[in-house]
Enzyme design. Structure first.
Site, PDB file in Angstrom:
ATOM      1  N   SER A 169      37.975  -6.816  45.299  1.00  0.00           N
ATOM      2  CA  SER A 169      37.297  -7.639  46.315  1.00  0.00           C
ATOM      3  C   SER A 169      35.773  -7.639  46.221  1.00  0.00           C
ATOM      4  O   SER A 169      35.265  -6.399  45.948  1.00  0.00           O
ATOM      5  CB  SER A 169      37.750  -7.538  47.332  1.00  0.00           C
ATOM      6  OG  SER A 169      37.542  -6.284  48.011  1.00  0.00           O
ATOM      7  N   ASP A 226      36.280 -11.801  66.269  1.00  0.00           N
ATOM      8  CA  ASP A 226      37.582 -12.192  66.268  1.00  0.00           C
ATOM      9  C   ASP A 226      38.302 -11.057  65.822  1.00  0.00           C
ATOM     10  O   ASP A 226      39.592 -10.481  66.090  1.00  0.00           O
ATOM     11  CB  ASP A 226      38.153 -13.269  65.614  1.00  0.00           C
ATOM     12  CG  ASP A 226      37.711 -13.467  64.153  1.00  0.00           C
ATOM     13  OD1 ASP A 226      37.061 -12.705  63.834  1.00  0.00           O
ATOM     14  OD2 ASP A 226      38.000 -14.350  63.354  1.00  0.00           O
ATOM     15  N   HIS A 227      37.679 -10.245  64.867  1.00  0.00           N
ATOM     16  CA  HIS A 227      38.401  -9.317  64.123  1.00  0.00           C
ATOM     17  C   HIS A 227      38.794  -7.775  64.808  1.00  0.00           C
ATOM     18  O   HIS A 227      39.446  -6.808  64.419  1.00  0.00           O
ATOM     19  CB  HIS A 227      37.805  -8.960  62.674  1.00  0.00           C
ATOM     20  CG  HIS A 227      38.587  -9.698  61.506  1.00  0.00           C
ATOM     21  ND1 HIS A 227      38.419 -11.256  61.753  1.00  0.00           N
ATOM     22  CD2 HIS A 227      38.910  -9.816  60.519  1.00  0.00           C
ATOM     23  CE1 HIS A 227      39.110 -11.689  60.624  1.00  0.00           C
ATOM     24  NE2 HIS A 227      39.466 -11.028  60.313  1.00  0.00           N
ATOM     25  N   ASP A 276      35.553 -14.534  54.819  1.00  0.00           N
ATOM     26  CA  ASP A 276      36.961 -14.214  55.086  1.00  0.00           C
ATOM     27  C   ASP A 276      37.991 -14.677  54.275  1.00  0.00           C
ATOM     28  O   ASP A 276      37.751 -16.033  53.802  1.00  0.00           O
ATOM     29  CB  ASP A 276      37.235 -14.387  56.649  1.00  0.00           C
ATOM     30  CG  ASP A 276      38.688 -13.859  57.169  1.00  0.00           C
ATOM     31  OD1 ASP A 276      38.586 -12.884  57.577  1.00  0.00           O
ATOM     32  OD2 ASP A 276      39.605 -14.655  56.738  1.00  0.00           O
ATOM     33  N   ARG A 330      49.600 -12.793  55.763  1.00  0.00           N
ATOM     34  CA  ARG A 330      49.991 -11.435  55.240  1.00  0.00           C
ATOM     35  C   ARG A 330      50.808 -10.403  55.752  1.00  0.00           C
ATOM     36  O   ARG A 330      50.855 -10.710  56.850  1.00  0.00           O
ATOM     37  CB  ARG A 330      48.638 -10.865  54.947  1.00  0.00           C
ATOM     38  CG  ARG A 330      47.623 -11.847  54.326  1.00  0.00           C
ATOM     39  CD  ARG A 330      46.490 -11.126  53.232  1.00  0.00           C
ATOM     40  NE  ARG A 330      46.116 -11.969  52.399  1.00  0.00           N
ATOM     41  CZ  ARG A 330      44.590 -12.120  51.971  1.00  0.00           C
ATOM     42  NH1 ARG A 330      43.973 -10.952  52.470  1.00  0.00           N
ATOM     43  NH2 ARG A 330      44.358 -12.927  51.141  1.00  0.00           N
ATOM     44  N   ARG A 343      32.552  -6.589  47.231  1.00  0.00           N
ATOM     45  CA  ARG A 343      32.397  -5.912  48.320  1.00  0.00           C
ATOM     46  C   ARG A 343      30.803  -5.398  48.302  1.00  0.00           C
ATOM     47  O   ARG A 343      30.548  -4.657  47.340  1.00  0.00           O
ATOM     48  CB  ARG A 343      33.051  -4.687  48.693  1.00  0.00           C
ATOM     49  CG  ARG A 343      33.161  -4.007  49.761  1.00  0.00           C
ATOM     50  CD  ARG A 343      34.244  -3.083  49.917  1.00  0.00           C
ATOM     51  NE  ARG A 343      35.489  -3.620  50.055  1.00  0.00           N
ATOM     52  CZ  ARG A 343      36.607  -3.047  49.576  1.00  0.00           C
ATOM     53  NH1 ARG A 343      36.756  -1.622  49.615  1.00  0.00           N
ATOM     54  NH2 ARG A 343      37.778  -3.526  49.868  1.00  0.00           N
TER      55      ARG A 343
HETATM   56  S1  SF4 Z   1      44.456 -14.240  58.477  1.00  0.00           S
HETATM   57 FE1  SF4 Z   1      42.571 -13.041  58.847  1.00  0.00          FE
HETATM   58  S2  SF4 Z   1      41.333 -14.661  60.201  1.00  0.00           S
HETATM   59 FE2  SF4 Z   1      43.756 -15.274  60.271  1.00  0.00          FE
HETATM   60  S3  SF4 Z   1      44.120 -14.095  62.284  1.00  0.00           S
HETATM   61 FE3  SF4 Z   1      44.793 -12.792  60.583  1.00  0.00          FE
HETATM   62  S4  SF4 Z   1      43.050 -11.354  60.165  1.00  0.00           S
HETATM   63 FE4  SF4 Z   1      42.423 -13.083  61.371  1.00  0.00          FE
END
Ligand code: SF4
Length: 757
Positions: A643, A95-96, A160, A448, A645
């Site tokens: 974080s 997905d990323h 994640d 975010r 890592r």
């Molecule tokens: S918060 Fe993270 S997992 Fe969710 S859509 Fe955004 S980047 Fe993808």
């Protein structure tokens, strides 16, 4: 199909006796979080009362989920454990890495070309180790987990930060680094500081323009981005039961923005209905049977302040929509105050783009409510004033929202539907006419909104709101628009008010039967092959690190004495380096390039003792590794904070760093270094840091008697041949000393596997 039903059945089968046993041991009423945590202790028989926020405890999560960017190194490491399959059910989600640019079809096609080698590797490795593989376009990790894997009372980890999304289905679901995932995949205990608990009682009921998103937007403002750190947020109350399951997931998802370990709701009818609607009737029945264990005890609800470390109460009937931002998710402004706040802070109020969807807010409820706003707008001759982008969280959601006409409505006002992937939520948005200097405002329903997060432009003011508020603002084109009180001019020049949004928690015609993009592993086939192109610069098979040779470390050249703050970002930078996260050799070229050399106050410029010249940290480390026996790194306080890592610990090991000696370590980084076989020491006397000189050679002696609680001796030989000696502490226990001796923690597992085999 229900995934891992056997594992879920076996969990519920033991739950009753586990909780009974815990009650005897703990002898006090239990919160839901405690029930879940205590029923997942690694050695259940050894469970005892743990001190919240203090004790480190080994847990045994039920499952692991990994997204494609973080899965690469985690799986490459897991491969070295020599196991046939992962110890717990695991899934990988592509997905990323999909760039949102020209719409779903074209973007998926180009991702298939750009990321071909990564996808082929992940697909082949999933087949070999019996891991569920979700192809590009299948959806975003957290949405897929909610739709398919999460179950009330369970515990999972995911590589994640927004893994806590599964708390919407009553799961303790925690975002971790790759090193933690490797522990669980390989069958080791997974260590976590026993969390503190924040209890939030929701009273009243949402209505009109307010939605679940507004609850977490308000809480982000209350707790700030740090207030949840080290805590689980547990929700309860009649207001909690009135929320949809997916609404609960939104709240848990964005709980990550308060720094919380995770968030969780107790089992109720909304979860049951969601499980049934997504084809998991058996799981719903099992949860129902165990429902008394899937909520806190009555005494907790009667007197929450006594059982939670912090208690908050929110009345949903009084809640109004919020808009959070810019540049931080905890700057919460009630919509009625936005005009004033925007004026006072001089935020640009013309909104260039509104984006809805992502893993946080693309449920059927979200999309149907946003679509109702659009439908009403069209009927009143309104047009969109801002660009409108939609990112469905999964193919499941995309197909039913297409079937039910919602996406068509969005397109009618110029909306563009991106692939079912992270896209603009993680900077994978090739914005048309992008200009990195242009000051502009966008609003989205993601989680975010730090600078550059969405489009890479530090001058983009990104605000966060619910999908229905984002949609209303797209129609008005102004950040200060308040649909509760303001009218918009329509194409006839008449002011009109938008009707309140309406939606449905679950699709009346069901989730349908679609090709979800899932690849069932074909474990055990004779031709199981891991596909890695030997010429690849993104992926590289790992070679096990060599075992300790049984001798003291003598004559190690000092690589760098780092000055001041040295986070995992200074040690292993992100940004452009992320594309190498599956290639240890390539990513090691960023080792310590952000750390400040205390001898010249410069970054990435250190003395090469072999040549007398100054060079970059990675190249000097390589020279020491290849010409002498390795090197030593010195640092100050809280070394390796930030974080978790795993690369920050693997890179020094790969580059021949044998010892890291600091004033103090950030605990996770210290453990990660230990796991990779790098010796971690701290100064007994912190002033000894100042004794270390630029051209020093360093001996570490006492290793032959290395034991828990022992001290080791550091001897410095300065360039003038004078010597200084001092003691260093270590924090190794007996099993960690075995990691050091074997060369890494994974070497131990591999050895025990080959013995058993
Ligand atoms: S918060 Fe993270 S997992 Fe969710 S859509 Fe955004 S980047 Fe993808």
């Amino acid at each position: 199909m229900i995934f891992d039903l056997e594992m879920i059945e076996s969990f519920y089968k033991r739950l009753d006796s586990t909780i009974l046993d815990l009650r005897k041991k703990l002898n006090h009423p239990l919160t839901l979080s405690e029930k879940i945590l205590y029923s997942h202790i690694y050695q259940q028989s050894q469970a005892k009362s743990y001190k919240r926020g203090i004790d480190y405890v080994d847990f045994r999560p039920d499952r692991v989920a990994m997204q494609d960017a973080t899965a690469q190194m985690a799986i490459l490491q897991f491969m070295m454990a020599g196991k046939e399959t992962t110890a717990v059910p695991t899934s990988v989600h592509c997905d990323h890495l999909i760039l949102a640019q020209s719409g779903a079809v074209a973007d998926l096609k180009s991702a298939g070309i750009t990321n071909k080698e990564v996808y082929e590797f992940l697909s082949s490795v999933c087949n070999k180790y019996d891991i569920g593989f979700w192809k590009p376009g299948a959806g975003i990790i957290h949405q897929i987990v909610l739709e398919n894997y999460a179950f009330p009372g369970g515990m999972m980890i995911g590589t994640d930060s927004h893994t806590p999304n599964a708390g919407g289905l009553g799961m303790v679901a925690i975002g971790v680094g790759g090193a933690d995932a490797v522990d669980v995949l390989a069958g080791m205990g997974w260590e976590l500081k026993f969390p503190k608990l924040i209890g939030i009682r929701l009273t009243g009921k949402l209505s009109g323009w307010t939605s679940s998103k507004d609850i977490i937007l308000k809480i982000s403002g209350l707790l700030t981005v740090k207030g949840g750190t080290g805590s689980i947020i547990e929700y309860f109350g009649e207001g909690a039961s009135s929320l949809s399951c997916t609404g609960k997931a939104t709240i848990c998802n964005m709980g990550a923005e308060t720094g919380a370990t995770c968030s969780v709701f107790s089992f109720d009818n909304s979860m049951k209905d969601y499980l049934v609607a997504t084809g998991r009737q058996e799981v719903a029945d099992l949860a129902e049977k165990n429902s008394s264990h899937l909520k806190a005890d009555d005494e907790v609800y009667a007197d929450p302040s006594k059982y939670f470390d912090q208690f908050i109460e929110i009345n949903l009937s009084e809640l109004e929509p919020y808009i959070n931002g810019p540049f931080t998710p905890d700057l919460a402004t009630p919509i009625s105050m936005m005009k004033e706040a925007a004026k006072k802070n001089q935020w640009p109020i013309d909104v260039e783009a509104g984006l809805i969807g992502s893993c946080t807010n693309s449920s059927y409820e979200d999309i149907s409510r946003a679509a109702s706003v659009v439908k009403n707008a069209i009927s009143q001759k309104l047009v969109a004033k801002s660009e409108f982008k939609v990112t469905p969280g999964s193919e499941q959601i995309r197909s039913i929202t297409e079937r039910d006409g919602f996406l068509k409505l969005f397109r009618k006002i110029g909306g563009e539907v991106f692939a079912n992937a992270c896209g603009p939520c993680i900077g994978q948005w090739a914005r048309k006419d992008a200009d990195n200097k242009k000051v502009n405002t966008i609003i989205h329903s993601f989680n975010r909104n730090f600078a550059k997060r969405n489009d890479g432009n530090p001058n983009t003011y990104a605000f966060v709101a619910s999908p229905e508020i984002v949609t209303a603002i797209v129609l008005a084109g102004k950040l200060t628009f308040n649909p509760l009180t303001d009218a918009i001019m329509n194409s006839d020049g008449k002011p009109v008010m938008l009707a309140e949004p309406e939606g449905m928690d679950l699709p009346p015609e069901g989730f349908g039967n679609i090709d979800s993009g899932y690849q069932k592993p074909v474990h055990g086939k004779a031709d199981d092959k891991i596909i890695i192109d030997p010429g690849s610069d993104r992926l590289q098979l790992l070679t096990p690190f060599a075992a300790w040779d049984g001798k003291d470390f003598l004559n190690l050249p000092l690589l760098i004495r780092a000055k001041g703050k040295c986070t995992t970002d200074h040690i292993s930078m992100a940004g452009v380096w992320l594309k190498y996260r599956g290639h240890l050799q390539n990513i090691s070229e960023n080792y310590m390039i952000g750390a400040v050399n205390s001898f010249n106050d410069q970054t990435n410029k250190i003395l090469n003792q072999l040549t007398g010249s100054y060079d970059t940290v990675p190249s000097v480390a390589r020279a020491y590794r290849d010409s002498v026996s390795g090197s030593a790194v010195v640092g100050e306080e809280n070394f390796g904070e930030g974080s978790s890592r795993e690369h920050a610990a693997m890179e020094p090991r790969f580059l021949g760093v044998k010892v890291v000696l600091v004033k103090s370590f950030a605990r996770i980084h210290e453990t990660n270094l230990k796991k990779q076989g790098v010796l971690t020491l701290t100064f007994v006397n912190k002033d000894d840091y100042n004794k270390i000189r630029e051209g020093d050679r360093i001996d570490i002696t006492g290793l032959t008697d290395f034991a828990a609680g022992s001290k080791l001796t550091v001897t410095l030989t300065h360039t003038d041949k004078s010597k200084e000696k001092f003691q260093a502490n270590h924090s190794y226990n007996e099993s960690q000393i075995e990691w050091f001796k074997a060369g890494s923690a994974l070497n131990i597992i591999r050895k025990s596997n080959s013995k058993n085999g």
